[in-house]
Design a protein around this motif. Sequence first.
Motif, PDB file in Angstrom:
ATOM      1  N   ASN A   1      27.249  33.559  55.363  1.00  0.00           N
ATOM      2  CA  ASN A   1      27.281  33.841  56.783  1.00  0.00           C
ATOM      3  C   ASN A   1      28.562  33.320  57.400  1.00  0.00           C
ATOM      4  N   PRO A   2      29.302  34.135  58.164  1.00  0.00           N
ATOM      5  CA  PRO A   2      30.538  33.665  58.770  1.00  0.00           C
ATOM      6  C   PRO A   2      30.295  32.429  59.619  1.00  0.00           C
ATOM      7  N   GLY A   3      31.116  31.427  59.446  1.00  0.00           N
ATOM      8  CA  GLY A   3      31.011  30.239  60.259  1.00  0.00           C
ATOM      9  C   GLY A   3      30.182  29.137  59.637  1.00  0.00           C
ATOM     10  N   ASN A   4      29.502  29.411  58.551  1.00  0.00           N
ATOM     11  CA  ASN A   4      28.652  28.413  57.928  1.00  0.00           C
ATOM     12  C   ASN A   4      29.462  27.615  56.925  1.00  0.00           C
ATOM     13  N   SER A   5      29.543  26.299  57.146  1.00  0.00           N
ATOM     14  CA  SER A   5      30.452  25.501  56.326  1.00  0.00           C
ATOM     15  C   SER A   5      29.763  24.453  55.479  1.00  0.00           C
ATOM     16  N   HIS A   6      28.427  24.394  55.532  1.00  0.00           N
ATOM     17  CA  HIS A   6      27.784  23.315  54.803  1.00  0.00           C
ATOM     18  C   HIS A   6      27.850  23.563  53.311  1.00  0.00           C
ATOM     19  N   THR A   7      27.596  22.509  52.579  1.00  0.00           N
ATOM     20  CA  THR A   7      27.640  22.608  51.123  1.00  0.00           C
ATOM     21  C   THR A   7      26.228  22.711  50.572  1.00  0.00           C
ATOM     22  N   PRO A   8      26.066  23.262  49.338  1.00  0.00           N
ATOM     23  CA  PRO A   8      24.746  23.352  48.732  1.00  0.00           C
ATOM     24  C   PRO A   8      24.087  21.986  48.667  1.00  0.00           C
ATOM     25  N   GLY A   9      22.782  21.945  48.965  1.00  0.00           N
ATOM     26  CA  GLY A   9      22.070  20.691  48.983  1.00  0.00           C
ATOM     27  C   GLY A   9      22.212  19.959  50.300  1.00  0.00           C
ATOM     28  N   ASN A  10      23.019  20.458  51.211  1.00  0.00           N
ATOM     29  CA  ASN A  10      23.225  19.840  52.512  1.00  0.00           C
ATOM     30  C   ASN A  10      23.096  20.939  53.559  1.00  0.00           C
ATOM     31  N   PRO A  11      21.860  21.396  53.800  1.00  0.00           N
ATOM     32  CA  PRO A  11      21.680  22.588  54.629  1.00  0.00           C
ATOM     33  C   PRO A  11      22.111  22.368  56.072  1.00  0.00           C
ATOM     34  N   GLY A  12      22.411  23.443  56.744  1.00  0.00           N
ATOM     35  CA  GLY A  12      22.857  23.394  58.121  1.00  0.00           C
ATOM     36  C   GLY A  12      23.995  24.355  58.346  1.00  0.00           C
ATOM     37  N   ASN A  13      24.601  24.276  59.525  1.00  0.00           N
ATOM     38  CA  ASN A  13      25.683  25.217  59.846  1.00  0.00           C
ATOM     39  C   ASN A  13      26.804  24.581  60.646  1.00  0.00           C
ATOM     40  N   LEU A  14      27.003  23.270  60.474  1.00  0.00           N
ATOM     41  CA  LEU A  14      28.068  22.604  61.219  1.00  0.00           C
ATOM     42  C   LEU A  14      29.425  23.173  60.820  1.00  0.00           C
ATOM     43  N   PRO A  15      30.265  23.496  61.797  1.00  0.00           N
ATOM     44  CA  PRO A  15      31.589  24.051  61.468  1.00  0.00           C
ATOM     45  C   PRO A  15      32.516  22.955  60.974  1.00  0.00           C
ATOM     46  N   PRO A  16      33.549  23.329  60.236  1.00  0.00           N
ATOM     47  CA  PRO A  16      34.506  22.320  59.763  1.00  0.00           C
ATOM     48  C   PRO A  16      35.377  21.829  60.905  1.00  0.00           C
ATOM     49  N   GLU A  17      35.812  20.585  60.811  1.00  0.00           N
ATOM     50  CA  GLU A  17      36.770  20.071  61.790  1.00  0.00           C
ATOM     51  C   GLU A  17      38.160  20.597  61.448  1.00  0.00           C
ATOM     52  N   THR A  18      38.857  21.070  62.455  1.00  0.00           N
ATOM     53  CA  THR A  18      40.191  21.615  62.219  1.00  0.00           C
ATOM     54  C   THR A  18      41.287  20.709  62.763  1.00  0.00           C
ATOM     55  N   ARG A  19      40.919  19.700  63.543  1.00  0.00           N
ATOM     56  CA  ARG A  19      41.896  18.746  64.068  1.00  0.00           C
ATOM     57  C   ARG A  19      41.359  17.342  63.907  1.00  0.00           C
ATOM     58  N   SER A  20      42.251  16.388  63.856  1.00  0.00           N
ATOM     59  CA  SER A  20      41.843  15.000  63.684  1.00  0.00           C
ATOM     60  C   SER A  20      41.038  14.525  64.890  1.00  0.00           C
ATOM     61  N   PHE A  21      40.160  13.579  64.642  1.00  0.00           N
ATOM     62  CA  PHE A  21      39.305  13.009  65.677  1.00  0.00           C
ATOM     63  C   PHE A  21      39.929  11.688  66.102  1.00  0.00           C
ATOM     64  N   VAL A  22      40.258  11.561  67.377  1.00  0.00           N
ATOM     65  CA  VAL A  22      40.979  10.388  67.876  1.00  0.00           C
ATOM     66  C   VAL A  22      40.092   9.607  68.836  1.00  0.00           C
ATOM     67  N   GLY A  23      39.985   8.290  68.602  1.00  0.00           N
ATOM     68  CA  GLY A  23      39.273   7.430  69.530  1.00  0.00           C
ATOM     69  C   GLY A  23      37.766   7.579  69.456  1.00  0.00           C
ATOM     70  N   ARG A  24      37.108   7.166  70.560  1.00  0.00           N
ATOM     71  CA  ARG A  24      35.656   7.287  70.723  1.00  0.00           C
ATOM     72  C   ARG A  24      34.885   6.434  69.713  1.00  0.00           C
TER      73      ARG A  24
ATOM     74  N   THR B   1      31.280  18.209  72.871  1.00  0.00           N
ATOM     75  CA  THR B   1      30.954  18.922  71.632  1.00  0.00           C
ATOM     76  C   THR B   1      31.605  18.255  70.426  1.00  0.00           C
ATOM     77  N   ARG B   2      32.887  17.874  70.546  1.00  0.00           N
ATOM     78  CA  ARG B   2      33.576  17.229  69.418  1.00  0.00           C
ATOM     79  C   ARG B   2      32.855  15.952  68.999  1.00  0.00           C
ATOM     80  N   LEU B   3      32.470  15.135  69.977  1.00  0.00           N
ATOM     81  CA  LEU B   3      31.772  13.888  69.669  1.00  0.00           C
ATOM     82  C   LEU B   3      30.421  14.173  69.033  1.00  0.00           C
ATOM     83  N   ALA B   4      29.676  15.124  69.593  1.00  0.00           N
ATOM     84  CA  ALA B   4      28.346  15.439  69.071  1.00  0.00           C
ATOM     85  C   ALA B   4      28.426  15.941  67.636  1.00  0.00           C
ATOM     86  N   LEU B   5      29.380  16.807  67.357  1.00  0.00           N
ATOM     87  CA  LEU B   5      29.483  17.369  66.014  1.00  0.00           C
ATOM     88  C   LEU B   5      29.945  16.318  65.005  1.00  0.00           C
TER      89      LEU B   5
END
Length: 715
Positions: free
Chosen positions: A9-32, A64-68
């Motif tokens: 499915n387009p947009g689905n980035s999880h790996t086998p054995g780790n179900p879900g559909n969280l998208p991959p991070e494309t930029r570094s996460f700073v702070g928080r 959204t970035r923090l939640a994901l």
Amino acid sequence: MPDRTDHGNPGNSHTPGNPGNLPPETRSFVGRRAELARLHAALDPAVGPARLVSVVGVGGVGKTRLALRAAAEVQGAYPNGVWLAELSLLHTAGLVDLAVMETLRLADQSTRPVIDVITEWAHGKRLLIVLDSCEHLLADCARLAAALLSRLPGLRVLVTSRERLALPGEEVLHLEPLPVDGRPGDPAHSGAGDAVALFAERAAAAGRPLRDDDSAARATAVAVCRRLDGIPLALELAAARLTDLTLDQLHTRLGERLPSPLDLLTSDTGERPPRHQTLRTAIGWSHELCAPLERLLWARLSVFSGGFCLEAVRQVCAGGPLPLEWIAGLLDRLVAQSIVLPDPVISARYRMLDTVREYGADWLHALGEERAVRRRHRDYYARLAREGCAEWNTGRQVAWCERVLTEHANLRTAVDCALAEPDGAPATAVETAGHVGFLWRHCGYLREAQHCLDQALAAESPPGPGRTLALWSRGAVAILQGDQEAAANWAVRCADAAREQGSPVAQVAAAYLRGGHLALTGRQAEAIDVLDAAPQLPVQDDGFGAAQLQARLALSLAHVLRGEFERGREVADEVRTASRKQDEYWCGAFADYLIAQADLARGDLRAAVSGARTSIAGHALLHNTVGAAMSLDLLAAAVVTAGDAHRAARLLGIGTRLWELTGRAQMDSPDLIATRRTCELRVRERLGDDAYTTGYRAGLAMSYDEGIAYAAISQ
């Protein structure tokens, strides 16, 4: 029917054995760091008692970035998945439940309340659902969250919104902008704060790194961050401008007063919180720094939902002062300025952040172009759906299935636009809904197909192929939903329309509705009479061609269920031959299933096993959960007959998992249910209760991909 399970499915980035559909991070996460630690603790079932957690803050603050990021960190605590429902794509109330069901990849075909479908599937499971961007659907989100949490003790819900849901037990994290100055006593945050760190990192990415020994540049960066109140999205957009401006020029421009059009746009929406005004102003500065045609493209891009490709942008956004040949270059400029973002998963596809899209929509309205551009969007996707139907029964079928999955949000928006035409255009609405509904019926959006077709067909519309296809699609939806009374009614209406249209092929398609309804309700002799009477015409490439093949499949099924295996195999073989000639898979995989059924009945176990596995592979190619589940039941029966009861037990468990996704085990067919029970009894007798339960549970625990792969292994 195909669904959007956790495979392909387009947009689905999880790996086998780790179900879900969280998208991959494309930029570094700073702070928080502090906020992330608090959210991590709240979401960890071993630590936090709260089952509903809301991240609340102004637009662009990074909810959204923090939640994901937090959700990704706690994935291991949720064996049944972390699932992201992006609600910003919904424009009307009443669809939140459906959006969550689709997020969970449930291919439910029934007419039961969606909340019951979700509850039944999630019962006994541990999962986390992220409801992202709830502010425009607060009441619906609150109702759904309250209902699910009251029924499912293993569920936790994470919400991002500009407002809290205001439910009992809700833990709220009020997300503030990033600090511009460091916090005293914190070595990690002494001196400049996270806002400056983010700005500096993005500035470096834009080719303007801040040197540690350049105190003047550092001071200017701090001033820019203060001017933007430390709001992450504002900082990202400002840093992207450094490809064209120096840091000093950027600082100067941020101090200039904006022209009156922005003032008009911000004043006509009522009072806004100061930080929301700051974000709007920051976006406005980025807007002001764009060239006029870049601004115009930005505004026109706001009509897209979910994402878009270059060809769609050319067709929808070109016109007037915006020449077609300039679109690609202007789009590249908006990408360079972070107004438009590349899709993190699908190449050559783009998206816009919600707040940026909202700003563009305001400008589109102010320009007086909103209705015209939305109609161009409607017409483009209506044309796309028409082309998909025209080529469905060809070698382009798999590609069209993937396209429908990718463009689902835009197709929904196009249908909504067609149905909402103020001047009343029932022919356009019915034709659009007919084509989109046909594709949705085959690609897993069964309930949305029902919704849009019911709305379109409620109004009188002139006869024609578009209306007949809409009636056929609505009846075909009812058959798969198990709503046999409705299926019979739609079959009559479709037959009348086909006769009125004078199309023999459409009349064959209508016969499928009547015959399929009879076959699935156990009236096999009547089904055979109806389907045998339908003429065999040259098979078309379009949706009606697919219906022609499905009519023959229904005839084969009726014979097989009646025990007339040789005749059933003969008809199915005709369908398989036609399917291969058309180079299509949807009907061909069902034909393989029926041929394997006949082979099993006549004792050719090698052919039955091989045919069932071929059928599973064909169904998996189109993500057809129902077809794959039917074929798994058959494969289990063939395998146990061949002597491998342990493997059969595991296959039955895999099949059960797939049937759970559909909401209707064995399509509620009394014959299919009886066949499955007979197989289960044989396997249990061969193994004994304990060994059967062990193998069955092992199959039930497999993911969709794991189960399909296991079925594909040769014995």
